[in-house]
Design a protein around this motif. Structure first.
Motif, PDB file in Angstrom:
ATOM      1  N   UNK A  38       0.454  -1.112   0.131  1.00 43.52           N
ATOM      2  CA  UNK A  38      -0.143  -0.114   0.080  1.00 43.52           C
ATOM      3  C   UNK A  38       0.212   1.436  -0.172  1.00 43.52           C
ATOM      4  N   UNK A  39       1.828   1.284   1.333  1.00 35.94           N
ATOM      5  CA  UNK A  39       2.618   2.885   0.963  1.00 35.94           C
ATOM      6  C   UNK A  39       3.386   2.674  -0.070  1.00 35.94           C
ATOM      7  N   UNK A  40       3.978   1.249  -1.169  1.00 34.89           N
ATOM      8  CA  UNK A  40       4.515   1.733  -2.470  1.00 34.89           C
ATOM      9  C   UNK A  40       3.517   2.756  -3.586  1.00 34.89           C
ATOM     10  N   UNK A  41       2.139   1.837  -3.721  1.00 33.86           N
ATOM     11  CA  UNK A  41       0.728   1.848  -4.438  1.00 33.86           C
ATOM     12  C   UNK A  41       0.882   3.783  -4.206  1.00 33.86           C
ATOM     13  N   UNK A  80       3.910   3.923 -15.970  1.00 34.58           N
ATOM     14  CA  UNK A  80       3.396   2.462 -15.996  1.00 34.58           C
ATOM     15  C   UNK A  80       4.539   1.905 -15.043  1.00 34.58           C
ATOM     16  N   UNK A  81       5.037   1.943 -16.439  1.00 38.18           N
ATOM     17  CA  UNK A  81       6.215   0.816 -16.485  1.00 38.18           C
ATOM     18  C   UNK A  81       7.118   0.914 -14.932  1.00 38.18           C
ATOM     19  N   UNK A  82       7.321   2.213 -14.360  1.00 39.16           N
ATOM     20  CA  UNK A  82       7.577   2.721 -13.019  1.00 39.16           C
ATOM     21  C   UNK A  82       7.331   2.564 -12.059  1.00 39.16           C
ATOM     22  N   UNK A  83       6.169   2.866 -12.092  1.00 37.88           N
ATOM     23  CA  UNK A  83       4.690   2.470 -11.224  1.00 37.88           C
ATOM     24  C   UNK A  83       4.423   1.964 -10.778  1.00 37.88           C
ATOM     25  N   UNK A  84       4.089   0.567 -11.783  1.00 34.47           N
ATOM     26  CA  UNK A  84       3.948  -0.495 -10.744  1.00 34.47           C
ATOM     27  C   UNK A  84       4.924  -1.665 -10.961  1.00 34.47           C
ATOM     28  N   UNK A  85       6.788  -1.139 -11.548  1.00 34.90           N
ATOM     29  CA  UNK A  85       7.391  -1.729 -10.940  1.00 34.90           C
ATOM     30  C   UNK A  85       7.506  -1.553  -9.307  1.00 34.90           C
ATOM     31  N   UNK A 141       4.944  -0.769  -7.567  1.00 37.37           N
ATOM     32  CA  UNK A 141       4.554  -1.585  -6.367  1.00 37.37           C
ATOM     33  C   UNK A 141       4.389  -2.748  -6.887  1.00 37.37           C
ATOM     34  N   UNK A 142       4.636  -3.675  -7.458  1.00 40.31           N
ATOM     35  CA  UNK A 142       5.285  -5.160  -7.979  1.00 40.31           C
ATOM     36  C   UNK A 142       6.390  -5.393  -6.558  1.00 40.31           C
ATOM     37  N   UNK A 143       7.327  -4.570  -6.556  1.00 42.26           N
ATOM     38  CA  UNK A 143       8.561  -5.054  -5.889  1.00 42.26           C
ATOM     39  C   UNK A 143       8.369  -4.967  -4.051  1.00 42.26           C
ATOM     40  N   UNK A 175      12.475   2.816  -8.015  1.00 40.21           N
ATOM     41  CA  UNK A 175      11.453   3.022  -8.826  1.00 40.21           C
ATOM     42  C   UNK A 175      10.962   4.291  -8.344  1.00 40.21           C
ATOM     43  N   UNK A 176      10.639   5.020  -7.707  1.00 40.42           N
ATOM     44  CA  UNK A 176      10.684   5.960  -7.057  1.00 40.42           C
ATOM     45  C   UNK A 176      11.195   7.026  -7.462  1.00 40.42           C
ATOM     46  N   UNK A 177      12.644   6.654  -6.844  1.00 40.66           N
ATOM     47  CA  UNK A 177      13.511   7.883  -7.800  1.00 40.66           C
ATOM     48  C   UNK A 177      12.993   8.603  -8.998  1.00 40.66           C
TER      49      UNK A 177
END
Lengths: 230, 249, 61
Positions: free
Chosen positions: A135-138, A182-187, A189-191, A201-203
């Motif tokens: 959730x926090x990553x999302x 999309x790729x970094x955002x979902x990446x 969350x997936x991580x 990813x957030x960076x």
């Protein structure tokens, strides 16, 4: 009209205030993207399977793609109402730098729609059985990604503002540009789902957002000048 | 430095007449190298040790993939010239390059997909190169769609130029993110389009094919540009005279 | 030629099914790139011709 010479910062905030007031005056503009978001995310379990294990694997992607589509849909309203009532021409005649004004409009757009989507995301994540550790990553990835999508989408919105029924064209132009977000955002969350580090990813998202903040207003301003002045 | 040459270069009429003289040569050269490269690769080159005869698709796939990317970069160059120096011919080039580049992009995707079947067992594989090429195709479609949606020719020219530049800035970002996404999900496997060291008998037809396709692009571009110039300049005296002479009256 | 006869050329050890349609599609796209502009050229020239004829007719009247 105003007599005194307004400073750039005052103009910036007054545009945001005006756009937000207009947005809340037609509640549909704020509520519809959120409603769309909920409905689109619900389509996935309906169309695929309500299986919990399967959904929790897909949840990150679905929540992100839903947000992406909702932002895309709401972008049409960024400049269109101004185009229709003539305020867009006024905007271009303003002595203040157009990129600054464009940034103000995008900021207002994000406050009215992106923010609402971010607040809705946890509900959807719950419904789609996203593992709680993600959730926090999302939230963080959406916090960085939605303003970026408003910025980049603003370019397409500016280019198509004078096109009749330009909504679909706008989505066509913006989607390829949304792929890295999309790729970094979902990446991220997936991580997080896999229990791994997701700050990288957030960076990346942050770096893209900084670049977007600097360059997108310039591109939006150039596009508006091209399309309106002709 | 004789700047008159550059000014002349920007003149549609001068370009039309000059290109008329060179186009037959360019076209013949293109046809010869394309046929040479493709026939050599198809019929004369030895089969691949691992992939057998299906690797022959490479003589179509690689040139078209190269061109798909190269044409978009050229479009970006033309876009800069259009916006900065406002040279009309640059916009003609931009308009004409898009359909050619997108058709090559499409062909690269199709050849890549069909090649995938005997090699990897599936009709499509989401590897980094093919996925990036697919997104490039979407970028092409965007520019073509925008051109068609805007009525005014001058506005359309500048708008497409802006969009092309926005796209070209994003291409490295897209390529990087897709490659990174791909390694996450597939690990370090040999991608479909990765070329191991090629035998000389395979490399030569490939190089000749690539040359042939570039020349073909040049020829077809000049062909399209000539027609677009006639279209845009139809009200000028030189075009009217040209057509009237053709009418034989 | 690497291949012994026409039938082995077409068959290509089973891969002919992939190679030949691919080259066929390639040929189609190459042909499109040559024919589409030529067809457009015919359209443009005929439009301009009609325009010239209209002007002349109006000049005569």
């Amino acid at each position: 009209m105003s007599e005194g010479h307004l400073r750039g910062r005052q103009v910036f905030f007054s545009i945001i205030k005006r756009d937000l007031m207009l947005a809340f005056r037609t509640p549909g503009q704020v509520v519809n993207p959120v409603a769309f978001y909920l409905m689109v995310a619900s389509l996935f379990p309906l169309g695929i399977a309500p299986d919990k294990a399967l959904l929790s694997q897909l949840a990150g992607g679905i929540v992100w793609i839903g947000a992406l589509l909702a932002v895309l849909l709401s972008l049409d309203s960024l400049f269109r109402s101004d185009q229709e009532d003539g305020s867009l021409d006024q905007l271009l005649l303003s002595p203040h730098p157009l990129p600054l004004l464009a940034l103000a409009k995008v900021a207002a757009h994000w406050l009215a729609t992106g923010l609402a989507l971010i607040l809705t995301a946890p509900l959807l994540a719950l419904m789609l059985h996203l593992p709680t550790q993600a959730f926090p990553a999302l939230m963080l990835s959406l916090l960085l990604g939605t303003p970026l999508m408003s910025l980049v989408g603003g370019i397409g919105a500016a280019l198509t503002v004078r096109v009749q029924r330009g909504g679909v064209l706008l989505t066509l132009l913006s989607l390829p540009l949304y792929v890295p977000v999309l790729i970094f955002g979902t990446g991220a969350v997936q991580s997080a789902v896999d229990g791994m580090e997701y700050t990288g990813h957030l960076l990346w998202l942050g770096a893209l957002l900084m670049t977007g903040l600097c360059l997108a207003p310039l591109a939006i301003a150039a596009s508006l000048r091209v399309v309106v002045d002709g | 430095m004789n700047w008159t040459f550059f000014h002349k270069l920007g003149s549609p009429k001068w370009f039309y007449h000059l290109s008329g003289k060179w186009l037959p040569w360019l076209g013949t050269l293109a046809a010869l190298s394309m046929i040479a490269g493709l026939v050599w690769g198809l019929l004369f080159a030895p089969p691949d040790y691992l992939q057998g005869n299906s690797y022959r698709i490479i003589f179509l796939h690689v040139p078209t993939a190269f061109l798909a990317s190269a044409v978009y970069l050229m479009m970006a160059g033309a876009a800069v010239v259009t916006l900065v120096w406002k040279v009309k011919l640059a916009d003609v080039a931009l308009q004409c390059m898009a359909p050619i580049g997108s058709s090559f992009c499409l062909l690269a995707l199709i050849t890549g997909a069909i090649w995938g079947k005997p090699t990897w067992g599936t009709w499509w594989v989401w590897d980094a190169r093919l996925t990036s090429m697919l997104i490039l195709l979407f970028l092409y479609f965007g520019v073509i769609a925008l051109r068609g949606a805007i009525r005014s020719a001058t506005t359309a020219a500048k708008a497409c130029a802006v969009l092309t530049l926005v796209g070209v800035v994003n291409i490295p970002i897209i390529k990087f993110s897709v490659e990174w996404w791909n390694t996450l999900h597939q690990g370090a496997t040999l991608t479909l389009t990765e070329k191991p060291a090629m035998a000389v008998q395979m490399l030569w037809p490939l190089l000749i094919s690539i040359l042939g396709f570039y020349l073909f692009f040049g020829a077809v571009l000049v062909l399209r540009m000539r027609i677009e110039i006639l279209n845009r300049e139809r009200r000028t005296r030189w075009v009217q005279k040209l057509v009237a002479d053709e009418m034989g009256v | 030629m690497y291949f012994q006869d026409v039938s082995s050329l077409l068959h290509m050890d089973g891969h002919g099914l992939y190679v030949w349609p691919t080259y066929g599609i390639g040929l189609l796209i190459i042909a499109y790139n040559v024919l589409a502009p030529l067809r457009h050229r015919k359209q443009v020239i005929s439009q301009i011709k009609r325009q010239i004829q209209d002007v002349r007719r109006r000049g005569v009247e």
